[in-house]
Write a protein that holds these residues in place. Structure first.
Motif, PDB file in Angstrom:
ATOM      1  N   MET A 135      22.073 -28.710 -15.364  1.00 37.80           N
ATOM      2  CA  MET A 135      22.607 -27.614 -15.331  1.00 37.80           C
ATOM      3  C   MET A 135      22.845 -26.957 -14.128  1.00 37.80           C
ATOM      4  N   SER A 136      22.464 -27.653 -13.092  1.00 37.36           N
ATOM      5  CA  SER A 136      22.548 -27.151 -11.515  1.00 37.36           C
ATOM      6  C   SER A 136      24.055 -27.174 -11.406  1.00 37.36           C
ATOM      7  N   GLY A 137      24.850 -28.062 -11.790  1.00 33.50           N
ATOM      8  CA  GLY A 137      26.287 -27.982 -11.381  1.00 33.50           C
ATOM      9  C   GLY A 137      27.029 -26.649 -11.599  1.00 33.50           C
ATOM     10  N   ASP A 138      26.524 -25.857 -12.375  1.00 29.30           N
ATOM     11  CA  ASP A 138      27.328 -24.678 -12.418  1.00 29.30           C
ATOM     12  C   ASP A 138      26.536 -23.188 -12.226  1.00 29.30           C
ATOM     13  N   SER A 139      25.479 -23.506 -11.506  1.00 26.91           N
ATOM     14  CA  SER A 139      24.480 -22.522 -11.188  1.00 26.91           C
ATOM     15  C   SER A 139      25.242 -21.420 -10.159  1.00 26.91           C
ATOM     16  N   LYS A 140      25.967 -21.952  -9.360  1.00 31.37           N
ATOM     17  CA  LYS A 140      26.719 -20.815  -8.442  1.00 31.37           C
ATOM     18  C   LYS A 140      27.664 -20.155  -9.114  1.00 31.37           C
ATOM     19  N   LEU A 141      28.302 -20.787 -10.001  1.00 30.45           N
ATOM     20  CA  LEU A 141      29.406 -19.839 -10.788  1.00 30.45           C
ATOM     21  C   LEU A 141      28.853 -18.897 -11.694  1.00 30.45           C
ATOM     22  N   VAL A 142      27.843 -19.387 -12.225  1.00 29.15           N
ATOM     23  CA  VAL A 142      26.992 -18.423 -13.300  1.00 29.15           C
ATOM     24  C   VAL A 142      26.394 -17.492 -12.491  1.00 29.15           C
ATOM     25  N   ALA A 143      25.797 -17.653 -11.371  1.00 27.81           N
ATOM     26  CA  ALA A 143      25.076 -16.682 -10.705  1.00 27.81           C
ATOM     27  C   ALA A 143      26.123 -15.741  -9.959  1.00 27.81           C
ATOM     28  N   ARG A 144      27.223 -15.948  -9.680  1.00 24.84           N
ATOM     29  CA  ARG A 144      28.149 -15.118  -9.080  1.00 24.84           C
ATOM     30  C   ARG A 144      28.543 -14.076 -10.054  1.00 24.84           C
ATOM     31  N   VAL A 145      28.728 -14.565 -11.643  1.00 28.22           N
ATOM     32  CA  VAL A 145      28.714 -13.585 -12.768  1.00 28.22           C
ATOM     33  C   VAL A 145      27.713 -12.697 -13.031  1.00 28.22           C
ATOM     34  N   LEU A 146      26.648 -13.519 -12.806  1.00 29.48           N
ATOM     35  CA  LEU A 146      25.383 -12.603 -13.245  1.00 29.48           C
ATOM     36  C   LEU A 146      25.241 -11.562 -12.173  1.00 29.48           C
ATOM     37  N   VAL A 147      25.376 -11.654 -10.947  1.00 29.40           N
ATOM     38  CA  VAL A 147      25.206 -10.663 -10.161  1.00 29.40           C
ATOM     39  C   VAL A 147      26.545  -9.607  -9.868  1.00 29.40           C
ATOM     40  N   SER A 148      27.599 -10.064 -10.563  1.00 26.87           N
ATOM     41  CA  SER A 148      28.649  -9.048 -10.249  1.00 26.87           C
ATOM     42  C   SER A 148      28.372  -7.810 -11.215  1.00 26.87           C
ATOM     43  N   ASP A 149      29.429  -6.980 -11.109  1.00 27.28           N
ATOM     44  CA  ASP A 149      29.226  -5.428 -11.703  1.00 27.28           C
ATOM     45  C   ASP A 149      29.061  -5.515 -12.959  1.00 27.28           C
ATOM     46  N   CYS A 150      29.660  -6.419 -13.632  1.00 23.69           N
ATOM     47  CA  CYS A 150      29.705  -6.448 -15.348  1.00 23.69           C
ATOM     48  C   CYS A 150      28.271  -6.590 -15.709  1.00 23.69           C
ATOM     49  N   CYS A 151      27.627  -7.186 -14.861  1.00 25.64           N
ATOM     50  CA  CYS A 151      25.988  -7.471 -15.509  1.00 25.64           C
ATOM     51  C   CYS A 151      24.976  -6.605 -14.599  1.00 25.64           C
ATOM     52  N   LYS A 152      25.149  -5.604 -14.192  1.00 32.14           N
ATOM     53  CA  LYS A 152      24.506  -4.545 -13.561  1.00 32.14           C
ATOM     54  C   LYS A 152      23.253  -4.204 -14.659  1.00 32.14           C
ATOM     55  N   GLU A 153      23.825  -3.588 -15.795  1.00 32.62           N
ATOM     56  CA  GLU A 153      22.945  -3.213 -16.808  1.00 32.62           C
ATOM     57  C   GLU A 153      21.913  -4.216 -17.031  1.00 32.62           C
ATOM     58  N   LEU A 154      22.146  -5.631 -17.007  1.00 25.23           N
ATOM     59  CA  LEU A 154      21.267  -6.437 -17.290  1.00 25.23           C
ATOM     60  C   LEU A 154      19.796  -6.285 -16.488  1.00 25.23           C
ATOM     61  N   PHE A 155      20.023  -5.913 -15.144  1.00 29.11           N
ATOM     62  CA  PHE A 155      18.808  -5.625 -14.352  1.00 29.11           C
ATOM     63  C   PHE A 155      18.325  -4.403 -14.183  1.00 29.11           C
ATOM     64  N   ARG A 156      18.658  -3.422 -15.037  1.00 26.23           N
ATOM     65  CA  ARG A 156      18.226  -2.155 -15.077  1.00 26.23           C
ATOM     66  C   ARG A 156      16.559  -2.017 -15.366  1.00 26.23           C
ATOM     67  N   GLY A 157      15.833  -1.549 -14.480  1.00 30.43           N
ATOM     68  CA  GLY A 157      14.266  -1.430 -14.745  1.00 30.43           C
ATOM     69  C   GLY A 157      13.517  -2.788 -14.701  1.00 30.43           C
ATOM     70  N   VAL A 158      14.417  -3.668 -13.894  1.00 26.56           N
ATOM     71  CA  VAL A 158      13.388  -4.932 -13.750  1.00 26.56           C
ATOM     72  C   VAL A 158      13.047  -4.865 -12.430  1.00 26.56           C
ATOM     73  N   GLY A 159      11.695  -5.113 -12.186  1.00 23.62           N
ATOM     74  CA  GLY A 159      11.017  -4.950 -10.810  1.00 23.62           C
ATOM     75  C   GLY A 159      10.751  -6.557 -10.306  1.00 23.62           C
ATOM     76  N   SER A 160      10.613  -7.533 -11.414  1.00 23.39           N
ATOM     77  CA  SER A 160      10.280  -8.874 -11.035  1.00 23.39           C
ATOM     78  C   SER A 160      10.943  -9.478 -12.154  1.00 23.39           C
TER      79      SER A 160
END
Length: 172
Positions: A1-26
């Protein structure tokens, strides 16, 4: 699965997923390989302390990120380090925490696709490969729901589709 990690990571930290990390300290990236996903999250969210939990021989240190660490271990034999959120790109799901969330990146066959993309054939081909090569299968949303509830989760939400895969939040 490492082959797509850069692409998935880019989407994961984009504006569309900000809510995903709300309240996460670790956050613990379980089976995080070389730390591509955790490093992207650590760079985008400097207030989140990220840990990559991976087999010791698979660790490669990413230097220069004060909020990223590597912890060696085997998720099938040892306790996974504690975090407000766990990130998994694997098919092993178990909930023994009473707070936080688990962030899953996995294929959900038949899940609504992003605009302009119909990945149903890709999902079905992946399902066939899983059946033929690994004696496994990709899951539908109903099967995902049954698995998460049987593992002790109280609920889940499919946050976003990334091509044929989905980002899923599961709550203890």
């Amino acid at each position: 699965m490492s082959g797509d990690s850069k692409l998935v990571a880019r989407v994961l930290v984009s504006d569309c997923c900000k809510e995903l990390f709300r309240g996460v300290g670790s956050l613990v990236d379980v089976g995080g390989g070389t730390g591509t996903m955790a490093a992207a999250i650590a760079r985008a969210y400097p207030d989140i302390n990220c840990t990559v939990f991976e087999l010791p021989q698979d660790q490669e240190a990413i230097i220069g990120l004060p909020n990223l660490q590597f912890v060696g271990g085997n998720m099938f034999q040892e306790n996974i380090p504690h975090g407000d959120a766990l990130l998994l790109k694997v098919n092993s799901i178990n909930s023994n925490e009473k707070s936080g969330k688990v962030i899953l990146i996995d294929m959900v066959v038949g899940n609504n696709q992003p605009k302009g993309g119909d990945f149903s054939q890709v999902q079905l081909c992946s399902d066939l490969l899983m059946m033929c090569l690994l004696n496994g299968k990709e899951r539908t949303e109903t099967e995902l729901n049954n698995l998460l509830m049987a593992a002790g989760f109280s609920g889940y939400k499919i946050v976003r589709a990334i091509g044929p895969r989905s980002i899923i939040e599961a709550y203890p």
